[in-house]
Design a protein around this motif. Structure first.
Motif, short mmCIF file in Angstrom:
data_model
loop_
_atom_site.label_atom_id
_atom_site.label_comp_id
_atom_site.label_asym_id
_atom_site.label_seq_id
_atom_site.Cartn_x
_atom_site.Cartn_y
_atom_site.Cartn_z
N THR A 386 -29.96 35.00 38.15
CA THR A 386 -29.61 35.63 36.92
C THR A 386 -29.60 34.33 35.72
O THR A 386 -28.98 33.45 35.84
N THR A 387 -30.23 34.58 34.81
CA THR A 387 -30.34 33.60 33.71
C THR A 387 -29.75 34.09 32.24
O THR A 387 -30.04 35.17 31.86
N LEU A 388 -28.95 33.52 31.37
CA LEU A 388 -28.76 33.60 30.13
C LEU A 388 -29.25 32.63 29.43
O LEU A 388 -28.88 31.46 29.65
N ASP A 389 -29.83 32.89 28.31
CA ASP A 389 -30.66 32.15 27.42
C ASP A 389 -29.95 32.40 26.30
O ASP A 389 -29.86 33.44 25.51
N GLU A 503 -28.62 28.82 31.34
CA GLU A 503 -27.95 28.61 32.55
C GLU A 503 -28.41 29.65 33.73
O GLU A 503 -28.53 30.87 33.41
N ASP A 504 -28.85 29.21 34.86
CA ASP A 504 -29.38 29.97 35.88
C ASP A 504 -28.15 30.01 36.82
O ASP A 504 -27.56 29.16 37.47
N ILE A 505 -27.80 31.28 37.36
CA ILE A 505 -26.96 31.68 38.54
C ILE A 505 -28.03 31.83 39.57
O ILE A 505 -28.55 33.07 39.63
N ILE A 506 -28.02 31.13 40.64
CA ILE A 506 -28.84 31.57 41.81
C ILE A 506 -27.98 31.99 43.10
O ILE A 506 -27.22 30.98 43.38
N ILE A 547 -25.15 27.09 40.43
CA ILE A 547 -25.24 27.51 38.89
C ILE A 547 -25.62 26.11 38.19
O ILE A 547 -25.07 25.06 38.34
N ARG A 548 -27.09 26.25 37.48
CA ARG A 548 -27.71 25.08 37.11
C ARG A 548 -27.99 25.52 35.62
O ARG A 548 -27.85 26.46 35.29
N GLU A 549 -28.06 24.29 34.87
CA GLU A 549 -28.33 24.35 33.55
C GLU A 549 -29.65 24.00 33.07
O GLU A 549 -30.07 22.99 33.72
N ARG A 550 -30.59 24.38 32.20
CA ARG A 550 -31.48 23.82 31.64
C ARG A 550 -31.45 23.55 30.22
O ARG A 550 -31.53 24.51 29.26
N LEU A 563 -21.77 27.86 29.39
CA LEU A 563 -21.58 29.20 29.64
C LEU A 563 -20.69 29.39 30.80
O LEU A 563 -19.82 30.30 31.03
N PHE A 564 -21.10 28.72 31.91
CA PHE A 564 -20.33 28.74 33.14
C PHE A 564 -20.12 27.52 33.67
O PHE A 564 -20.94 26.64 33.42
N PRO A 565 -19.10 27.18 34.60
CA PRO A 565 -18.78 25.96 35.31
C PRO A 565 -20.00 25.72 36.38
O PRO A 565 -20.48 26.92 36.88
N LEU A 566 -20.38 24.59 35.99
CA LEU A 566 -21.69 24.24 37.23
C LEU A 566 -21.33 24.42 38.73
O LEU A 566 -20.16 23.83 39.11
#
Length: 845
Positions: A386-389, A503-506, A547-550, A563-566
């Motif tokens: 799930t990605t929030l852009d 930020e990607d939530i995998i 949870i990763r970020e780009r 957005l989210f804690p890593l």
């Protein structure tokens, strides 16, 4: 298509259908009783409906369960191709029509989150006896025999414990005959639907059946954003195919191997903006301006299923079911409903999952005793990203809001009057506007000598026009200096405009589910019977979060966790088990009436919130249901069929998805909470064969719900502690089928009309947003008048039909919400389809 004026698509055909149907049916209904009395030699017997809800073929009226059966003819008459289409004709059942891959089934007001892959649906859906997980539930009705909808817990009859109910889709199986058909449907808004089926017997032992369907339609809304490059938002492009082979080596054994394929590649359901930054504040304009990058909804799914049926003798039989289904889902939607880059937010959901489902079932039937029992095992492997852009422009806007709160609060505490804040330029709109940033620098210079020195180096005085010009001339310089000095990484310059922060939530999960069930039915005498069943369920779930970020790049390494804690490889594991069952007493005063009283319990396992890593330590609790129900079924005067029930469902730890912005979160996101509900309701279905030519029907329901939810932070970031809520709703559907004896045309004519009403109860919502009162049609009731006129040749080869839906062009919006509603001030909604019409042509070989 995007940007095309929609007025030319509309057709007067729908009006002609309504005119013909209303005048003809009014005359027919007014004379129904008179004709029934005069035509003594004609028997108006209502047709018998058979179901397999209790794992054996039974008359619908003999089954002591609240059940609806939708036949293939019903699907054709109502132009239904998805579960969302039939919901209007089945009391107590709803299925969302926006978004196929993340659709939600609701039974008697109970539904589940449609985004979290870490949970199970409250309504279990089966296709050809095989359980379908959440993202696989919405399939096209290609060559379907019937659909059975059972209300209330059904764990003792099906291979997956269903807390709220079951939907069982039954496709046609291969037969020892040769038949085929082709069918084409064309309509306004670019509707193109094509379907075909062929069945043949290769020998006395082998038969095969193949079918395929393609369903395409343009969007009901225009997206006027000129630079949009994704799939047309709100269109339909869905294909399905199935091939099944039946081998009958002996009279006692049947082996069926089937393959079904489902492919969807269309635009996501459009977000209609309700903010001043959207195209319009009036959803009824049916015009949007959405700038989502590559908006789409795609699903590639296929499955192999093996079914072996064997009759050991006249009493005992068995069935083995084994299926492997896999799918890949991708969806990207606009979450802000605008083309404002400073308010851009989209979400992407990608899922690559599979399930291996197995069931061994034993049936016994002799004289007064019937038994069904079985064991089930399934293993589901899930992967979800799930990605929030959001754009850098949006982050800068949120930073502007934070600066307004920080500076304004500090000045007011220092005794600065509110009117003076306006003179200083507060609140600012966006830090990248030189005048706004000049106001911030000027205020900071009042308390920070280093900032005052910076202004001197720029050759400008605080609050002077020269300061804004100097900011424009120096680009990112002042932002870098202030951001670094204050330690606020979110302060960066306009050179980052248009760049995307993601930020990607995998999530990865392995779900093992086990079940064993037994259900015994005993007919004590001609009038009394008893049913009892038990089920033991066990669910084991392993789940993980990454949870990763780009970010924008190496130039801003300090901008993290916006957005989210890593989180890195956070794992959780838990199992749940439960014993559930049912007990039913039935009484048949005569062969045409049935009373039943049932008590049943249901269970849905606990799980993990894919967007909430804190659920690793605190998974949401299992959902448990207790249901007591009194039902009555009767076939009266050989022409009236009545089905009614009253029920009380008590839900403990109901799992509900809310939009929540907790402390430290950048935006509001879906969060699953638990609560308790008490649902009381009534359902009624009446079918009346008024004459040999006219059949009338009514479907209605009333439901009252009392809820108590655990406290949570809402989309505005406020802690909600007042969670006691009451709501009620009622709905009804009226149907009429008329087969007039028209002389013209070498064939038979039929007219079908239905009117679907659902009360709008939003005015009673204690959490109603103030903006709702400004939205046209937000409080409108749902009122859909639909009709179909068909002609079938006497040879049964040809059938031609013309149909219309929502003939009165009733308009009603969906709910108000969205991830960006509270944070960016951009709530969104949806809109029901407008009046549509089309024609069908079918040739049967």
């Amino acid at each position: 298509m995007t940007g095309v004026n929609q007025q030319h698509r509309k057709t007067p055909l729908a009006f002609y259908i309504g005119l013909v149907c209303s005048s003809a049916l009014y005359s027919q209904v007014s004379n129904a009783l008179e004709q029934q009395n005069n035509d003594k030699n004609t028997e108006q017997q209502i047709e018998v409906m058979t179901v397999t809800a209790q794992k054996r073929v039974q008359n619908l009226m003999d089954v002591p369960v609240a059940i609806d059966s939708v036949s293939a003819k019903d699907l054709e008459e109502t132009n239904s191709v998805l579960l969302g289409d039939i919901a209007d004709y089945t009391p107590g059942f709803k299925f969302s029509k926006d978004g196929v891959a993340q659709a939600t089934a609701t039974m008697r007001g109970v539904s589940s989150s449609n985004i979290s892959t870490g949970g199970d649906p409250s309504v279990a859906i089966f296709y050809d006896d095989v359980y379908l997980p959440r993202a696989a539930q919405s399939v096209l009705f290609a060559d379907m025999q019937r659909i059975e909808i059972l209300k209330g817990p059904q764990g003792t009859l099906f291979g997956k414990n269903a807390a709220a109910g079951v939907v069982s889709m039954v496709p046609n199986a291969p037969e020892q005959s040769d038949e085929a058909f082709v069918k084409g449907t064309l309509g306004d808004y670019g509707l193109k639907r094509f379907e075909g089926m062929a069945n043949t017997a290769l020998s006395d032992e082998f038969a095969i059946r193949v079918n395929a369907m393609s369903n395409q339609r343009d969007s009901y809304l225009d997206n006027v954003y000129q630079d949009y490059r994704g799939e047309e938002l709100g269109n339909a492009n869905h294909q399905a195919a199935r091939a099944a082979a039946l081998w009958t080596p002996t009279q006692s054994t049947k082996v069926q191997l089937s393959y079904d394929y489902d492919d969807m590649d269309q635009g996501y359901s459009p977000a209609i903006g309700l903010s001043p930054y959207a195209y319009s504040m009036n959803p009824l304009d049916r015009t949007i301006e959405n700038d989502v990058i590559d908006g789409h909804e795609r699903r590639d799914m296929d499955a192999w299923t093996l079914k072996i049926n064997h009759e050991f003798n006249s009493d005992w039989s068995g069935k083995l079911i084994s299926s492997k289904r896999q799918w890949q889902v991708s969806g990207r939607d606009d979450a802000d409903g605008t083309a404002d880059k400073t308010r851009y937010l989209d979400t992407i959901n990608f899922e690559d999952s599979d399930i291996f489902y197995n069931e061994l079932q034993i049936n016994y039937s002799h004289d007064k005793l019937n038994y069904v029992g079985g064991i089930t095992y399934s293993k589901e492997n899930v992967h979800q990203t799930t990605t929030l852009d959001i754009t850098a422009d949006t982050i800068a806007r949120l930073t502007s809001d934070n600066l307004n709160q920080m500076l304004g609060g500090a000045l007011m505490q220092a005794g600065v009057p509110a009117e003076a804040l306006g003179q200083m330029g507060l609140p600012i709109d966006h830090i990248w506007k030189p005048a706004d940033w000049a106001s911030v620098l000027s205020i900071l210079a009042m308390v920070d000598p280093s900032v005052a020195g910076l202004l001197q180096q720029l050759g400008a005085e605080p609050f002077s026009p020269e300061l804004a010009a100097a900011i424009s001339a120096t680009g990112d310089l002042t932002y870098q200096l202030i951001g670094g000095g204050l330690g606020i990484a979110e302060i960066f310059g306009p050179s980052y405009a248009g760049k995307m922060w993601s930020e990607d939530i995998i999530n990865n999960g392995v779900f093992n589910s086990y079940g064993i069930y037994s259900d015994v039915d005993y007919q004590y005498n001609d009038q009394w019977g008893f049913t009892a069943g038990l089920r033991y369920s066990r669910d084991e779930k392993d789940f993980s979060w990454d949870i990763r970020e780009r970010s924008f790049g190496a130039s801003l390494p300090s901008l993290t966790e916006f957005l989210f804690p890593l989180v890195t490889n956070l794992k959780a594991s838990k199992d749940w088990s439960k014993l559930t069952g049912r007990a039913v007493v039935r009484f048949q005063p005569d062969a045409d009436q049935l009373w039943f009283l049932s008590y049943s319990t249901g269970y849905k396992s606990g799980g993990y919130d894919s967007l909430d890593p804190t659920s690793a330590a605190n998974p949401y609790a299992p959902e448990e249901v207790k249901n007591i129900e009194l039902g009555y079924k009767a076939e009266l005067w050989q022409s009236v069929r009545v089905q009614t029930s009253i029920y009380n469902m008590d839900l403990t730890n109901r799992q509900r998805s809310v939009s929540s912005k907790r402390p430290g979160d950048g935006v509001a996101v879906p969060l699953i909470i638990n609560g308790d509900q008490d649902i009381r309701g009534m359902e009624l279905i009446v079918d009346w064969q008024a004459t040999s030519a006219l059949k009338l029907g009514v479907v209605t329901e009333y439901r009252k719900t009392e809820s108590s939810w655990e406290q949570f932070y809402n989309g505005d970031g406020d802690l909600v502690t007042d969670t006691e809520k009451d709501s009620s709703a009622d709905a009804y559907t009226l149907t009429a089928d008329w087969t007039p004896d028209w002389a013209f045309g070498d064939g038979q004519w039929k007219v079908h009309v239905d009117y679907v009403y659902e009360e709008n109860t939003r005015a009673d919502d204690p959490d109603m947003l103030a903006i709702a009162k400004q939205i046209p049609a937000y409080f409108a009731d749902s009122k859909n008048l639909n009709a179909r006129i068909s002609w079938q040749s006497n040879s049964d080869h040809w059938e031609v039909a013309v149909f219309g839906k929502n003939l009165t062009d009733n308009e009603m919006t969906g709910g108000i919400g969205g991830f960006a509603a509270a944070v960016l001030g951009t709530p969104i909604t949806s809109l029901n389809p407008p009046r549509t019409a089309g024609v069908e042509v079918k040739y049967q070989f």
